[in-house]
Scaffold this motif. Structure first.
Motif, PDB file in Angstrom:
ATOM      1  N   ARG A  87       0.845  -1.144  -0.111  1.00  0.00           N
ATOM      2  CA  ARG A  87       0.135  -0.120   0.032  1.00  0.00           C
ATOM      3  C   ARG A  87       0.832   1.245   0.064  1.00  0.00           C
ATOM      4  N   LEU A  88       2.123   0.959   0.416  1.00  0.00           N
ATOM      5  CA  LEU A  88       2.991   2.340   0.224  1.00  0.00           C
ATOM      6  C   LEU A  88       3.898   2.580  -0.760  1.00  0.00           C
ATOM      7  N   THR A 126       3.305   3.212  -3.845  1.00  0.00           N
ATOM      8  CA  THR A 126       2.875   4.710  -4.668  1.00  0.00           C
ATOM      9  C   THR A 126       3.099   5.721  -3.945  1.00  0.00           C
ATOM     10  N   SER A 127       2.948   5.591  -2.668  1.00  0.00           N
ATOM     11  CA  SER A 127       3.251   6.812  -1.762  1.00  0.00           C
ATOM     12  C   SER A 127       4.507   7.001  -1.112  1.00  0.00           C
ATOM     13  N   SER A 128       5.446   6.342  -1.134  1.00  0.00           N
ATOM     14  CA  SER A 128       6.962   6.228  -0.584  1.00  0.00           C
ATOM     15  C   SER A 128       7.740   6.817  -1.564  1.00  0.00           C
ATOM     16  N   ASP A 129       8.787   7.438  -1.516  1.00  0.00           N
ATOM     17  CA  ASP A 129       9.852   7.657  -2.264  1.00  0.00           C
ATOM     18  C   ASP A 129      10.671   6.437  -3.085  1.00  0.00           C
ATOM     19  N   GLN A 143       8.022   4.751  -5.415  1.00  0.00           N
ATOM     20  CA  GLN A 143       8.066   5.434  -6.813  1.00  0.00           C
ATOM     21  C   GLN A 143       9.549   5.148  -7.621  1.00  0.00           C
ATOM     22  N   PRO A 177       9.330   0.132   2.161  1.00  0.00           N
ATOM     23  CA  PRO A 177       8.218  -0.105   3.031  1.00  0.00           C
ATOM     24  C   PRO A 177       8.244  -0.895   4.376  1.00  0.00           C
TER      25      PRO A 177
END
Length: 301
Positions: free
Chosen positions: A218-219, A221-224, A227, A298
Protein backbone atom coordinates in the motif's frame (compact mmCIF):
# COMPACT_ATOMS: atom_id res chain seq x y z
CA UNK A 1 25.96 19.64 -2.31
CA UNK A 2 23.73 18.08 0.41
CA UNK A 3 25.16 14.97 2.02
CA UNK A 4 22.41 12.64 0.82
CA UNK A 5 22.74 13.77 -2.81
CA UNK A 6 26.52 13.36 -2.59
CA UNK A 7 26.11 9.82 -1.28
CA UNK A 8 23.66 8.99 -4.08
CA UNK A 9 26.05 10.40 -6.71
CA UNK A 10 28.97 8.41 -5.29
CA UNK A 11 26.88 5.23 -5.18
CA UNK A 12 25.90 5.82 -8.82
CA UNK A 13 29.56 6.24 -9.81
CA UNK A 14 30.50 3.09 -7.89
CA UNK A 15 27.75 1.05 -9.54
CA UNK A 16 28.65 2.28 -13.00
CA UNK A 17 32.39 1.76 -12.64
CA UNK A 18 31.87 -1.72 -11.15
CA UNK A 19 29.71 -2.67 -14.14
CA UNK A 20 32.46 -1.60 -16.54
CA UNK A 21 35.33 -3.08 -14.51
CA UNK A 22 33.65 -6.49 -14.16
CA UNK A 23 31.62 -6.63 -17.35
CA UNK A 24 34.36 -5.85 -19.86
CA UNK A 25 36.91 -8.49 -18.71
CA UNK A 26 34.10 -11.04 -18.63
CA UNK A 27 33.07 -9.97 -22.12
CA UNK A 28 36.63 -10.45 -23.32
CA UNK A 29 36.56 -14.00 -21.93
CA UNK A 30 33.23 -15.31 -23.22
CA UNK A 31 32.72 -13.21 -26.38
CA UNK A 32 33.64 -14.85 -29.65
CA UNK A 33 35.97 -11.92 -30.41
CA UNK A 34 37.78 -9.45 -28.22
CA UNK A 35 37.23 -5.71 -28.29
CA UNK A 36 39.63 -4.31 -30.93
CA UNK A 37 43.06 -3.27 -29.76
CA UNK A 38 43.53 -2.53 -26.09
CA UNK A 39 40.47 -0.29 -25.72
CA UNK A 40 38.45 -2.76 -23.67
CA UNK A 41 41.31 -3.46 -21.25
CA UNK A 42 42.14 0.23 -20.94
CA UNK A 43 38.52 1.19 -20.23
CA UNK A 44 38.25 -1.58 -17.63
CA UNK A 45 41.42 -0.38 -15.87
CA UNK A 46 40.13 3.20 -15.75
CA UNK A 47 36.83 1.92 -14.36
CA UNK A 48 38.68 -0.08 -11.70
CA UNK A 49 40.57 3.00 -10.56
CA UNK A 50 37.38 5.06 -10.51
CA UNK A 51 35.69 2.34 -8.44
CA UNK A 52 38.52 2.37 -5.89
CA UNK A 53 38.50 6.17 -5.55
CA UNK A 54 34.69 6.42 -5.47
CA UNK A 55 34.56 3.72 -2.79
CA UNK A 56 36.96 5.72 -0.61
CA UNK A 57 34.93 8.89 -1.05
CA UNK A 58 31.75 6.87 -0.58
CA UNK A 59 32.96 5.78 2.86
CA UNK A 60 33.58 9.44 3.71
CA UNK A 61 30.08 10.39 2.51
CA UNK A 62 28.33 7.56 4.33
CA UNK A 63 30.14 8.52 7.54
CA UNK A 64 29.04 12.14 7.11
CA UNK A 65 25.45 11.04 6.53
CA UNK A 66 25.43 9.00 9.74
CA UNK A 67 27.21 11.75 11.70
CA UNK A 68 24.85 14.42 10.41
CA UNK A 69 27.42 16.80 8.94
CA UNK A 70 30.66 16.95 6.99
CA UNK A 71 32.39 18.63 9.92
CA UNK A 72 31.76 15.65 12.18
CA UNK A 73 33.82 13.34 9.95
CA UNK A 74 37.28 12.60 11.29
CA UNK A 75 39.63 9.64 11.52
CA UNK A 76 37.88 8.34 14.63
CA UNK A 77 34.43 8.46 13.00
CA UNK A 78 35.65 6.72 9.85
CA UNK A 79 37.50 4.13 11.92
CA UNK A 80 34.35 3.39 13.89
CA UNK A 81 32.28 2.92 10.72
CA UNK A 82 34.91 0.61 9.19
CA UNK A 83 35.42 -1.51 12.31
CA UNK A 84 31.85 -1.63 13.62
CA UNK A 85 29.62 -1.63 10.55
CA UNK A 86 29.47 -3.97 7.56
CA UNK A 87 28.81 -0.93 5.36
CA UNK A 88 32.18 0.56 6.24
CA UNK A 89 34.06 -2.71 5.87
CA UNK A 90 32.43 -3.25 2.47
CA UNK A 91 33.75 0.09 1.19
CA UNK A 92 37.31 -0.75 2.22
CA UNK A 93 37.15 -4.25 0.74
CA UNK A 94 35.64 -2.89 -2.47
CA UNK A 95 38.40 -0.33 -2.91
CA UNK A 96 41.08 -2.94 -2.24
CA UNK A 97 39.65 -5.49 -4.67
CA UNK A 98 39.21 -2.80 -7.33
CA UNK A 99 42.88 -1.82 -7.03
CA UNK A 100 43.97 -5.47 -7.20
CA UNK A 101 41.82 -6.10 -10.27
CA UNK A 102 43.21 -3.03 -11.99
CA UNK A 103 46.77 -4.13 -11.20
CA UNK A 104 46.13 -7.59 -12.65
CA UNK A 105 44.81 -6.06 -15.88
CA UNK A 106 47.78 -3.71 -16.06
CA UNK A 107 50.34 -6.47 -15.62
CA UNK A 108 48.43 -9.14 -17.53
CA UNK A 109 49.10 -7.73 -20.97
CA UNK A 110 45.68 -8.68 -22.35
CA UNK A 111 46.02 -12.38 -21.55
CA UNK A 112 42.83 -14.38 -21.06
CA UNK A 113 44.05 -15.73 -17.71
CA UNK A 114 44.63 -12.19 -16.44
CA UNK A 115 41.15 -11.18 -17.55
CA UNK A 116 39.69 -14.12 -15.59
CA UNK A 117 41.58 -13.23 -12.42
CA UNK A 118 40.65 -9.56 -12.76
CA UNK A 119 37.01 -10.50 -13.34
CA UNK A 120 37.03 -12.59 -10.15
CA UNK A 121 38.44 -9.68 -8.15
CA UNK A 122 35.96 -7.21 -9.64
CA UNK A 123 33.16 -9.71 -8.98
CA UNK A 124 34.11 -9.63 -5.31
CA UNK A 125 34.06 -5.83 -5.39
CA UNK A 126 30.62 -5.87 -7.04
CA UNK A 127 29.27 -8.43 -4.56
CA UNK A 128 30.31 -6.14 -1.70
CA UNK A 129 27.47 -3.78 -2.63
CA UNK A 130 25.15 -6.22 -0.87
CA UNK A 131 26.70 -5.14 2.44
CA UNK A 132 26.35 -1.44 1.54
CA UNK A 133 22.61 -1.47 0.96
CA UNK A 134 19.37 -2.98 2.16
CA UNK A 135 20.54 -6.53 1.41
CA UNK A 136 22.33 -6.69 4.76
CA UNK A 137 19.36 -5.36 6.73
CA UNK A 138 17.46 -8.62 7.21
CA UNK A 139 18.17 -10.67 10.32
CA UNK A 140 18.28 -14.39 11.06
CA UNK A 141 18.47 -17.28 8.57
CA UNK A 142 16.23 -15.41 6.11
CA UNK A 143 18.79 -12.62 6.10
CA UNK A 144 21.25 -14.86 4.28
CA UNK A 145 18.67 -15.48 1.56
CA UNK A 146 18.18 -11.73 1.18
CA UNK A 147 21.93 -11.13 1.12
CA UNK A 148 22.55 -13.82 -1.50
CA UNK A 149 19.72 -12.46 -3.66
CA UNK A 150 21.30 -9.01 -3.49
CA UNK A 151 24.68 -10.43 -4.53
CA UNK A 152 23.15 -12.30 -7.47
CA UNK A 153 21.26 -9.16 -8.47
CA UNK A 154 24.45 -7.07 -8.53
CA UNK A 155 26.49 -9.64 -10.44
CA UNK A 156 23.79 -10.38 -13.03
CA UNK A 157 23.31 -6.67 -13.65
CA UNK A 158 27.05 -6.21 -14.18
CA UNK A 159 27.16 -9.09 -16.69
CA UNK A 160 24.29 -7.63 -18.72
CA UNK A 161 25.36 -3.98 -18.70
CA UNK A 162 29.04 -4.88 -19.10
CA UNK A 163 28.20 -6.81 -22.25
CA UNK A 164 26.36 -3.77 -23.62
CA UNK A 165 29.51 -1.72 -23.13
CA UNK A 166 31.54 -4.39 -24.92
CA UNK A 167 29.07 -4.45 -27.82
CA UNK A 168 29.15 -0.66 -28.00
CA UNK A 169 32.95 -0.67 -28.29
CA UNK A 170 32.76 -3.29 -31.03
CA UNK A 171 30.02 -1.54 -32.96
CA UNK A 172 31.89 1.76 -32.91
CA UNK A 173 34.58 0.24 -35.15
CA UNK A 174 33.83 0.23 -38.87
CA UNK A 175 36.35 -2.35 -40.06
CA UNK A 176 34.87 -5.45 -41.70
CA UNK A 177 36.48 -7.80 -39.17
CA UNK A 178 34.95 -5.85 -36.31
CA UNK A 179 31.49 -5.93 -37.90
CA UNK A 180 31.74 -9.72 -38.20
CA UNK A 181 33.01 -9.93 -34.62
CA UNK A 182 30.04 -7.84 -33.46
CA UNK A 183 27.60 -10.16 -35.22
CA UNK A 184 29.19 -13.29 -33.74
CA UNK A 185 29.32 -11.82 -30.24
CA UNK A 186 25.72 -10.59 -30.34
CA UNK A 187 24.55 -14.01 -31.49
CA UNK A 188 26.63 -15.83 -28.89
CA UNK A 189 25.45 -13.62 -26.03
CA UNK A 190 21.88 -14.86 -26.33
CA UNK A 191 22.16 -17.64 -23.75
CA UNK A 192 24.27 -15.64 -21.30
CA UNK A 193 22.01 -12.61 -21.64
CA UNK A 194 18.88 -14.69 -21.05
CA UNK A 195 20.44 -16.23 -17.94
CA UNK A 196 21.42 -12.79 -16.64
CA UNK A 197 17.91 -11.41 -17.16
CA UNK A 198 16.37 -14.46 -15.46
CA UNK A 199 18.75 -14.09 -12.50
CA UNK A 200 17.93 -10.37 -12.27
CA UNK A 201 14.20 -10.99 -12.33
CA UNK A 202 14.27 -13.81 -9.75
CA UNK A 203 16.63 -12.05 -7.34
CA UNK A 204 14.67 -8.83 -7.77
CA UNK A 205 11.46 -10.56 -6.73
CA UNK A 206 13.21 -12.00 -3.66
CA UNK A 207 14.61 -8.59 -2.72
CA UNK A 208 11.23 -6.93 -3.18
CA UNK A 209 9.58 -9.54 -0.96
CA UNK A 210 11.95 -8.62 1.87
CA UNK A 211 11.91 -4.85 1.34
CA UNK A 212 8.19 -4.39 0.66
CA UNK A 213 6.95 -6.90 3.22
CA UNK A 214 3.47 -8.41 3.54
CA UNK A 215 1.81 -5.08 4.34
CA UNK A 216 4.02 -2.67 2.43
CA UNK A 217 2.35 -2.82 -0.99
CA UNK A 218 0.00 0.00 0.00
CA UNK A 219 3.04 2.27 0.39
CA UNK A 220 4.56 1.59 -3.01
CA UNK A 221 3.03 4.61 -4.73
CA UNK A 222 3.16 6.95 -1.74
CA UNK A 223 6.75 6.39 -0.60
CA UNK A 224 9.86 7.70 -2.36
CA UNK A 225 11.38 4.21 -2.36
CA UNK A 226 8.25 2.72 -3.91
CA UNK A 227 8.10 5.34 -6.65
CA UNK A 228 11.75 4.72 -7.47
CA UNK A 229 11.03 0.99 -7.64
CA UNK A 230 8.18 1.55 -10.10
CA UNK A 231 10.46 3.70 -12.28
CA UNK A 232 13.19 1.03 -12.05
CA UNK A 233 10.76 -1.68 -13.20
CA UNK A 234 9.67 0.49 -16.13
CA UNK A 235 13.28 0.92 -17.26
CA UNK A 236 13.94 -2.79 -16.76
CA UNK A 237 11.02 -3.69 -19.01
CA UNK A 238 12.23 -1.19 -21.62
CA UNK A 239 15.66 -2.82 -21.57
CA UNK A 240 14.15 -6.28 -21.99
CA UNK A 241 12.15 -5.06 -25.00
CA UNK A 242 15.26 -3.51 -26.57
CA UNK A 243 17.28 -6.66 -25.84
CA UNK A 244 14.58 -8.78 -27.55
CA UNK A 245 14.70 -6.47 -30.57
CA UNK A 246 18.46 -6.87 -30.74
CA UNK A 247 18.40 -10.64 -30.44
CA UNK A 248 15.41 -11.58 -32.58
CA UNK A 249 15.32 -8.81 -35.18
CA UNK A 250 18.38 -6.62 -35.59
CA UNK A 251 21.13 -9.23 -35.06
CA UNK A 252 19.56 -11.75 -37.50
CA UNK A 253 19.23 -8.93 -40.04
CA UNK A 254 22.95 -8.15 -39.72
CA UNK A 255 23.90 -11.84 -39.93
CA UNK A 256 21.77 -12.27 -43.05
CA UNK A 257 23.38 -9.25 -44.71
CA UNK A 258 26.87 -10.56 -43.96
CA UNK A 259 26.00 -14.09 -45.09
CA UNK A 260 24.64 -12.82 -48.40
CA UNK A 261 27.62 -10.51 -48.91
CA UNK A 262 25.48 -7.38 -48.76
CA UNK A 263 26.39 -4.09 -47.12
CA UNK A 264 25.48 -4.32 -43.42
CA UNK A 265 25.89 -0.61 -42.70
CA UNK A 266 22.18 0.01 -42.13
CA UNK A 267 21.89 -2.99 -39.82
CA UNK A 268 24.96 -1.86 -37.87
CA UNK A 269 23.50 1.64 -37.47
CA UNK A 270 20.24 0.16 -36.16
CA UNK A 271 22.15 -2.01 -33.70
CA UNK A 272 24.25 0.92 -32.53
CA UNK A 273 21.12 2.93 -31.81
CA UNK A 274 19.33 0.08 -30.06
CA UNK A 275 22.33 -0.99 -27.96
CA UNK A 276 23.00 2.64 -27.12
CA UNK A 277 19.42 3.15 -25.93
CA UNK A 278 19.57 -0.05 -23.90
CA UNK A 279 22.82 1.05 -22.29
CA UNK A 280 21.44 4.55 -21.56
CA UNK A 281 18.40 2.98 -19.89
CA UNK A 282 20.76 0.80 -17.83
CA UNK A 283 22.79 3.80 -16.68
CA UNK A 284 19.60 5.60 -15.64
CA UNK A 285 18.45 2.45 -13.83
CA UNK A 286 21.70 2.38 -11.84
CA UNK A 287 20.97 5.96 -10.79
CA UNK A 288 17.57 4.90 -9.48
CA UNK A 289 19.15 2.02 -7.57
CA UNK A 290 21.67 4.43 -6.05
CA UNK A 291 18.82 6.67 -4.87
CA UNK A 292 16.82 3.72 -3.51
CA UNK A 293 19.75 2.81 -1.27
CA UNK A 294 19.31 5.96 0.85
CA UNK A 295 15.51 5.69 1.10
CA UNK A 296 13.55 3.65 3.63
CA UNK A 297 11.71 0.70 2.01
CA UNK A 298 8.09 0.01 3.03
CA UNK A 299 9.07 -2.97 5.22
CA UNK A 300 11.02 -0.65 7.53
CA UNK A 301 8.26 1.96 7.87
Amino acid sequence: MPIDLTVVALRWVQFGSAVVALGLPLFQVYASAAVPGTSGRRVAMIAGLVLAVASAFGLFGQTAMMAGSWEAVDAAAIGYVVQSMSLGTAHVVRAGLALLGTTVLLLGGGRRSAALVAAALFAGATASFAWSGHGASSQGPAGWIHLMADIVHALAGAVWLGALIGFSLLLLHREANDVHASARSLTGFGTIGTAAVAALAFSGVVNAAFLVGPDGSRLLTSSDWGQLLVAKLALFLLMIWLAAQNRYSLTPRLNQALTEGRDGTEAVHSLRLSVGLELAAGVALLGLVAAMGVQSPPASM
